[in-house]
Structures are given as structure tokens and as C-alpha cells.
Design an enzyme around this catalytic site. Sequence first.
Site, short mmCIF file in Angstrom:
data_model
loop_
_atom_site.label_atom_id
_atom_site.label_comp_id
_atom_site.label_asym_id
_atom_site.label_seq_id
_atom_site.Cartn_x
_atom_site.Cartn_y
_atom_site.Cartn_z
N ARG A 113 22.06 39.68 11.43
CA ARG A 113 21.69 38.28 11.57
C ARG A 113 20.27 38.10 11.03
O ARG A 113 19.34 38.74 11.53
CB ARG A 113 21.76 37.85 13.04
CG ARG A 113 21.26 36.45 13.25
CD ARG A 113 21.33 35.96 14.70
NE ARG A 113 20.72 34.65 14.75
CZ ARG A 113 19.74 34.28 15.58
NH1 ARG A 113 19.26 35.12 16.48
NH2 ARG A 113 19.22 33.09 15.51
N HIS B 278 15.57 28.85 11.53
CA HIS B 278 14.87 29.61 12.58
C HIS B 278 13.40 29.18 12.53
O HIS B 278 12.51 29.99 12.32
CB HIS B 278 15.07 31.11 12.37
CG HIS B 278 14.84 31.95 13.60
ND1 HIS B 278 15.78 32.83 14.09
CD2 HIS B 278 13.77 32.05 14.42
CE1 HIS B 278 15.29 33.45 15.17
NE2 HIS B 278 14.07 33.00 15.38
N GLU C 264 17.80 28.46 18.74
CA GLU C 264 17.08 28.03 19.94
C GLU C 264 16.45 26.63 19.81
O GLU C 264 15.22 26.49 19.86
CB GLU C 264 15.99 29.04 20.30
CG GLU C 264 16.55 30.42 20.61
CD GLU C 264 15.50 31.37 21.17
OE1 GLU C 264 14.30 31.06 21.13
OE2 GLU C 264 15.90 32.44 21.66
N ASN D 295 21.08 33.64 23.18
CA ASN D 295 19.88 34.50 23.16
C ASN D 295 19.41 34.62 24.60
O ASN D 295 19.08 33.60 25.23
CB ASN D 295 18.76 33.87 22.32
CG ASN D 295 19.11 33.75 20.84
OD1 ASN D 295 20.18 34.16 20.40
ND2 ASN D 295 18.19 33.21 20.07
#
Length: 458
Positions: free
Chosen positions: A88, A132, A177, A307
Site C-alpha cells: 500500500r 494521503h 484517514e 487503521n
Amino acid sequence: MPVTTRSTDPTAPLPRFPADFVWGASTASYQIEGAPDEDGKGPSIWDTFVRRPGAIRDGHTGDVACDHYHRVDEDVALMRRLGLDAYRFSLAWPRVLPTGAGKVEPRGLDFYDRLVDALLAAGIEPTPTLFHWDLPQALEDEGGWLNRDTAHRFAEYAAVAAERLGDRVKRWITLNEPFVHMSFGYGFGVHAPGRALLLGALPVAHHQLLGHGLAARAVREAVPGAQVLIANNCTPVRLRSDAAAEGDRAAAEAYDILHNRLFNDPLLIGRYPDLSAYGMTDPTWGGVVRDGDLQTISAPLDGLGVNYYNPSWITAPADPAAGLPFDLAEPEEAYERTSFGWPVVPDGLTELLTGLRARYGDALPPVWITESGCAQPAGLDDRARIDYLAGHLDALARAAAQGVDVRGYFTWSLLDNFEWAEGFHQRFGLVEVDFATGGRTPRASYAWYRRLIASQRS
Ligand code: FCB
């Protein structure tokens, strides 16, 4: 209380997972790549933020980081030797679209194209994350994720990436996230873009989720057979003490809503949780949530990326006038701590996953652990990391035994890297990186993870 002695007893049994379980490791573009303006890359909000005085411990920046941009072959060789099934990583949006929209930079796409080919040649399944946290600065200049248009720009970028890589890449992760990006980046200002809006950051949640939904659609259109996931940071919420009062329970529920349900509910059941604890009673959030958005967001996922790092302990706010309906507290129990100071709580992972299953039932898609790992002091003999991994894998196996459909585990991280506001001070890698020379040295945990993966195949 250490949960295992796996690191000191090589004969201790290893957890056993199904033969098709996917073993992986994770990284992210800004944390490893370096080369911030090479081959036409535009600036991201992290390139800007790291230059703000005092933003990053000791003034570290990701200008070089692990120099992965120039060391891809070496890093893929490390992954191959480790025996990974999947890797990933994230695509830096401003490498692909230097100003976030419009002109595509072919050299940026070429870089990820080569990485994908190298992974496939090594028998490793590429699992890219599209975002990200390194938003193109040009989009931040237009309001970033506070601006609804960013969701549409994200989908256009997703289409560009999927069209180029989708002949070889089937598993895609849209966002990493969104809770942390909203709260740290826009709520408290400790991450890029460094805005401290407190609850004024809430539109960032909705616009990211809308971006997820639009990007998922774009990826599916471009890639036959695509699997689309999102990687959410989830935390089991605990009361600080058994003697908790009613106010503590209300605070814990409010925290659970903000950290977990604000993101999981719209994705999995197509509606937002009750935000009245945050003073929000209008279902449109003052016009932010528009007709049709929740349908876009809740299109079925092929998997939920989770996560997990630790539980959150909550009490009623000491000062309710301070603006938030909870306080984050320290646990009463004396847990082991990582070098980041985070408590080591493997059973929190079982609690989290069985709790998701209980809450969402059959609306919970297969779960992938997209990050799990710990910071430990520099050095190669990282027994604490081995115990951490072994304990969390036991906890994962327990969740699976209780009916949670878990498909894969990606440890954070393959390499020591740039840990955001902590700079290079927190080392999460199975592989130690010497940031002065770029040298890589596998740690004891690398050997352990390699043995674990190999044992699952025998
Ligand atoms: C997560 C981030 C990841 C890494 C770990 C330690 O919140 O997604 O990039 O920094 O924490």
C-alpha cells in the site's frame, strides 16, 4: 503487560490466517518520496507547511525523506525479500496534476507506472491510496477541502490515475484517514494545511467523503473489476474509569460520533449520525450536505480499510465552555508505551472490529487492516515491535473467530519515514533508514514478519 514473548521465544506459535489472506505493508508519498519538485511536480500543502517556523519538530522536512523517488528498485527488492503479497503506497496528487486540475504531468504518472510494473514483476499487488494528505497547494489556495469543488477535482484526478494504471491495478483506496486530515489539518492546525478552525472544520469531513464517492465512481468506470476501499482511522472509545458518571458517558458517545461514526455511518448506512452534541441540528449542515450526496457517498464499498493504533479514553469536558463536548484523557491502567507515547493495546483491535460488526451488521463490508504498527527507538533489535505485531495479529485472529470478515493486514510501515509533525523522530519501519545516507537495514521485526508470512504458506 506484555501480551506475548514471541520476540524472545522463536518457538512460540505464530497466529494462523486463511491461505488467501493478504500480507502487506504501507507507506505514503510525502513520508517517503522526497523529490518535491522533480519531473514537474507541483507543491503540496505539506511542502508549504513544513516551512512554517515551529510546525515540525526540529524543522525537519520531507524534501529528501527516504529518497524513495530515486530508490524504488531497492525498496521493491526489500519488499520481495520480505515476501509481501501487497504493498500500500500513495500517489502524490501534485505529481500527477501539478496544480491539482487541468494539465497532467506525464512524468509523474510515469513514476507510478514504473513502481507498479516493478511490484508486479516481484509478485506484489500494488494497492495505491489516491489521497494521503498531500493536497496540491493550488487547490488549498482555493479553500482546500473546505471548498466543495475539491471533491470534483479529486474525482477527475482519480480518473486520470485509474485510466493510466487500471490495466494492472485492481485494488484502490480513495482517502487515508479523513478524520485525521480534518481534525489535525483543519481543526487544530498541527498538520498541513495548518488551519485551526475547530468545529468550523466539519465541512472538510463532508467534502472528503463526497470526493471519495465521486472518485470511487470514476475508478469503477475506468477499471473493470476494480475493488474500491477507503482507509478510516478508527478507535474504540473507552471510559476512563468504571466510576464514570453520566456526563462521561455522554462525552464518550460524542467522541465516538466525531471520530468513528461521522465517517463510517455515511459510507456504510448512508446517513450522518446525530451531531447535536456539536451544536448541529440542521441535517444539511447549513447547506453543505446537498441532495444526492449521501447516495454518492454510500455506494457499496468492496472493503473497509481500518487503521488502528490505540483506543481513546474519554471524560466529560473539564471546561464545557472550551467548545468540545469531551476531553481526551489518559487511561488509568499502566499500559506499555511506544516511543511516540501511544499505549499498546492489542485487545482494542478485537474490540474495535467486533464493535463495527455489531453496529453495522451485514452493512459492514470485508475489513482490511490498512495500517497497524508502532514507533520504537532506533536500532535493529526491535523486539518490542515484534511483540506489538504478534499481539495485534492475535487480536485480529480473535476478531475473525468472532465473525469479522478480515481479508488482509498492512503493517505501518515498511520503512522509517517522515512522521508528519514529529519529523524523523518516530521510527515505524520494519527497515531502519539512515536519513543522512539513505541506507536501509532490515530490523529483527522484518525477519519476524518474513518468517510469519512464509509460515502462512507452508
Ligand atoms: C497514521 C497515518 C500514517 C502514519 C501513522 C503513524 O495516522 O495515516 O501516515 O503517520 O499514522
